[in-house]
Every structure is written in C-alpha cells, then in structure tokens.
Scaffold this motif. Sequence first.
Motif, PDB file in Angstrom:
ATOM      1  N   ASP A 359       0.835  -1.212   0.000  1.00  0.00           N
ATOM      2  CA  ASP A 359       0.000   0.000   0.000  1.00  0.00           C
ATOM      3  C   ASP A 359       0.867   1.259   0.000  1.00  0.00           C
ATOM      4  N   TYR A 360       1.921   1.256   0.811  1.00  0.00           N
ATOM      5  CA  TYR A 360       2.823   2.411   0.865  1.00  0.00           C
ATOM      6  C   TYR A 360       3.509   2.647  -0.473  1.00  0.00           C
ATOM      7  N   GLU A 361       4.100   1.596  -1.037  1.00  0.00           N
ATOM      8  CA  GLU A 361       4.841   1.752  -2.285  1.00  0.00           C
ATOM      9  C   GLU A 361       3.919   2.117  -3.442  1.00  0.00           C
ATOM     10  N   THR A 362       2.742   1.500  -3.484  1.00  0.00           N
ATOM     11  CA  THR A 362       1.795   1.799  -4.554  1.00  0.00           C
ATOM     12  C   THR A 362       1.374   3.258  -4.511  1.00  0.00           C
ATOM     13  N   ALA A 363       1.065   3.746  -3.305  1.00  0.00           N
ATOM     14  CA  ALA A 363       0.647   5.145  -3.156  1.00  0.00           C
ATOM     15  C   ALA A 363       1.759   6.090  -3.585  1.00  0.00           C
ATOM     16  N   LEU A 364       2.998   5.823  -3.152  1.00  0.00           N
ATOM     17  CA  LEU A 364       4.111   6.710  -3.469  1.00  0.00           C
ATOM     18  C   LEU A 364       4.409   6.712  -4.965  1.00  0.00           C
ATOM     19  N   LEU A 365       4.445   5.542  -5.565  1.00  0.00           N
ATOM     20  CA  LEU A 365       4.763   5.465  -6.988  1.00  0.00           C
ATOM     21  C   LEU A 365       3.650   6.066  -7.842  1.00  0.00           C
ATOM     22  N   ASN A 366       2.395   5.898  -7.424  1.00  0.00           N
ATOM     23  CA  ASN A 366       1.297   6.547  -8.142  1.00  0.00           C
ATOM     24  C   ASN A 366       1.401   8.061  -8.039  1.00  0.00           C
ATOM     25  N   LEU A 367       1.813   8.536  -6.869  1.00  0.00           N
ATOM     26  CA  LEU A 367       1.982   9.971  -6.671  1.00  0.00           C
ATOM     27  C   LEU A 367       3.058  10.518  -7.605  1.00  0.00           C
ATOM     28  N   VAL A 368       4.148   9.783  -7.723  1.00  0.00           N
ATOM     29  CA  VAL A 368       5.269  10.223  -8.558  1.00  0.00           C
ATOM     30  C   VAL A 368       4.952  10.104 -10.048  1.00  0.00           C
ATOM     31  N   GLU A 369       4.336   9.015 -10.422  1.00  0.00           N
ATOM     32  CA  GLU A 369       4.209   8.689 -11.846  1.00  0.00           C
ATOM     33  C   GLU A 369       2.920   9.187 -12.490  1.00  0.00           C
TER      34      GLU A 369
END
Length: 463
Positions: A359-369
Amino acid sequence: MRVLFIINRMNFRKSSGHGIFMKGVVETLLQHGHFIDIVCDGEPEENFLAENKINVYYPDKQDRLVYSKHSNLFQFSDSFNFEKSINFRTAIVKALTNHVYDLVICNDTESAFVCYQLELYKHMKVTSYAHECQSINPELGAGVFKDCYYNLIEQMMYFPITTLIQTKQNEAKLLPKLPYSNPNLYIQPYPLTDSNVVYNLEKEGLLYIGRHEDRKNPGMYIKVLADIKEKYGIELKAKVLTRSAHVKKFEADFAAIGHTNYEIKCDVVGDEKAKLIQSSKVAFMPYKNESFGIAVLEALRFMPTVVLRNYDWHYNFQGMSNLIVADIKEASDIIWSAYNTWTVDEIKVELEFTQYKVDYETALLNLVEEPFDRVKAKQEPRNRLYTYLKENEGKWILLPDYFKTQNTKGTIYLTSDIESIYTNQSWYQVLQTNESTYLGIPDISGNLVKQELPTEKESSFFE
C-alpha cells in the motif's frame, strides 16, 4: 521522474520520524529507477543519506538567515517562521537551477508556502505532508504550535497543493471538521524502515518508545511498571528508546519508584534499534495524541502492543493482530497477561505488513508517476534558454551552466528563466542522472552528443 524532497534541517536526523519518512521515500524511489534530491533550510548536522549519493541543497552560510527559539515575530520556533521560509526559498531556487523536477514533497508548512508563493504548482506537482493538523489532533501541539500555524495548514488543503495524510482513518476524522468540502488530499502511508528481522533474540522487557513529554504520557508507563511490581512481585525489565536530552528524566522516574532493572537507548537506528525493539516481549505506548504513531507500527511488527482506549489516535492501526487496546485502570493487568500468555501469529503479522508495504509503495509510486498536465508553448520559444540551447544544438547542456549568467551583482537566477524550462518543455529534451540534469536540442541529424556523461536515464518528463 525527478523528485525534490524538502525537509527542515532539524528533522534531517536518522532517528526522527521525519527522517525515517525521508529515508523510506529516497530508498523506494531509487529502487524504482527515479531520481531524488533533498532541500534543507540549512546545512544538516549529518548527511546520513550520503551512501545513496543524492544531492542535498541548502543556503550558503553567508546567505542563511539565523533565527533562534524566540524569533522577532513568533514566540516558538515551531510556529510558522519567516526566516526559515526565506532560507527554504534560497535552497529551493538553488535546486531549481540545477535540475528539472516532476514532483515536490514538502515535509513542513514553511517550505510548502514558499512553493505556493513561487507558483511551482503551475509547472510540477507540489505536495505537503500534514504531520501536525489540529483538526485531527487538537492537543498534538498544545503549548508549541500557534493557531496561525494550524489555520495555515488547513487553508492549504484548498490550495493547488496536494496535502498528504497518513491513513484513511485520519481522512475520515478530518473531513467533517474542515470548513469546506473537497479538500485536495492524498493518502500516503509511512514507509517501513528499520524493520529488518533480527533472528535468535531472547525476548524480555516492556518497551516504550518516545520522548519524555506530556503527550507521550511517560508517567503512565512508569506507573504500570510500579503497579506490576506491587501486584505480582516482579520487576519487569524496562526498555526505553528516547532522545538523548530525555535520558536523565527517565532515570529520575525509575529512581523515584525504586526500579533498577532498566535499559535506556537514545538516538539509535538500524540494527541497534531493531535489536532493542525485537528483543522486547511487550510494548506499551500510552500516548495521548499522535498524528500517526510510527513507533507503534514498528512495535506491532514483532510483539503485542498495548495502547490506551482513552485516546483515539490508535484507530490508525485497527484490525492489526498484535494491537491491544486497554482502559487505563486495567492497563497493568492486561500488560502482565500479554507478557506471560500472548503468542504472536507470525504468519498473520507477515501478511499484514506485506500488504502495508504494498500500500505504501503503490501510493508513493502513483503519486510520482501520475501524469501532470503542464501548459505547453505552441509557438517556437523566443527566450534566453531556448536561444542558448539552439546555439549549442546537438549537445547536452548542463542546466546550471546556463544559469551562470554573470553581471555586476554576481550570479542571478531569474524566475522567468526557471519558468521557461517547464513552459517550453516540448521544444527540447532532458537527460537525468543521479547527480545532474542536462537539456538539449538535437542537431539536424537528430543527434545529441553525450560528452563523458555518467550512466543516465532518459526522463519521461518531456515525452
């Protein structure tokens, strides 16, 4: 993608919650092939991210405004501080003249306000982490943060800046208390760091993580130790992880109840921190108020963790199998019982934390990408940057070389020059490396000369 992470120099510490958040973001983005730089309002005491070989920008010593705990306009340094904002602006401009960014993550209110004032949100995605928000935690900064600080945080939720909050539970508590609907919010969980498993540890002791301050409620921790000794005749080993400035306060508390079986560690990280946490048998976190509670998350990974029902912040961890919620009156009995009978369901816990990491990584990468819709110049530009690149057609140009425009006042950075990088994005290309950013216009054959560049990755920024 290239990210700019902005943090107060006082929070640039590997043992702080803010530092843990920063470290997690840096490591995650680098692992997924992105680039990241750090901006501070002053030189950090220690760059614990040096091994990641990332840039850290801050004002030169002669340019930095010095402020004390009692600034001219605000009593507390943790309130909104104009001197700090100016220092952030100096460092942000320095970063902008070295790199092209896709996302900014502000770790405090002053830097987010500066990004708003610079209108960076027109050219890149700008976010701000609401670590302290009165609507969620009205007592969190009592006696430290002024109302103007809280008011600004809540007003910024309606700026063209995305406010990051830690959990869906915090969002649910926040929304009914805001003055208007549809705030600009995004749920970004904290990273899991310093959580590597250390095997073959003998488990003993009652763990407490936190400063010796009222909102962390250390007095309740001391009381439980005394109650267990009185009721059951056993002096549990007390394990305390705190800041160096608070060690003597805990020592005085232990002396006051005649408790001699204790271990206090201060400002530890990595394996030393992991061993202290994972060698404990039960954790007791009697905090009165938290915006999230990263120490609780660290403890829940390895042991039963007791919190107090009287305070509601622990809703962030509802459903986690090692969480125990107790009333104040029964806390000592519940802790004693858990100490002697609780068995950690390791398979269930591993599934919980695996999902948390996803959940953490998905949220961060979606925010960036997530694509950002920028204004694009339809006609061929007629600005200094484009002219400079045309004069050097077929070559990659190091971005700071362009900004080395000398006049009688020395090096100048024009806001219009910075804006032109983004508004004319479709008229040239960008090349990103960990250390540098290059711009270039292909020659008539479509070539761009790479002059002894380190390993690079083409940014998707201009695709």
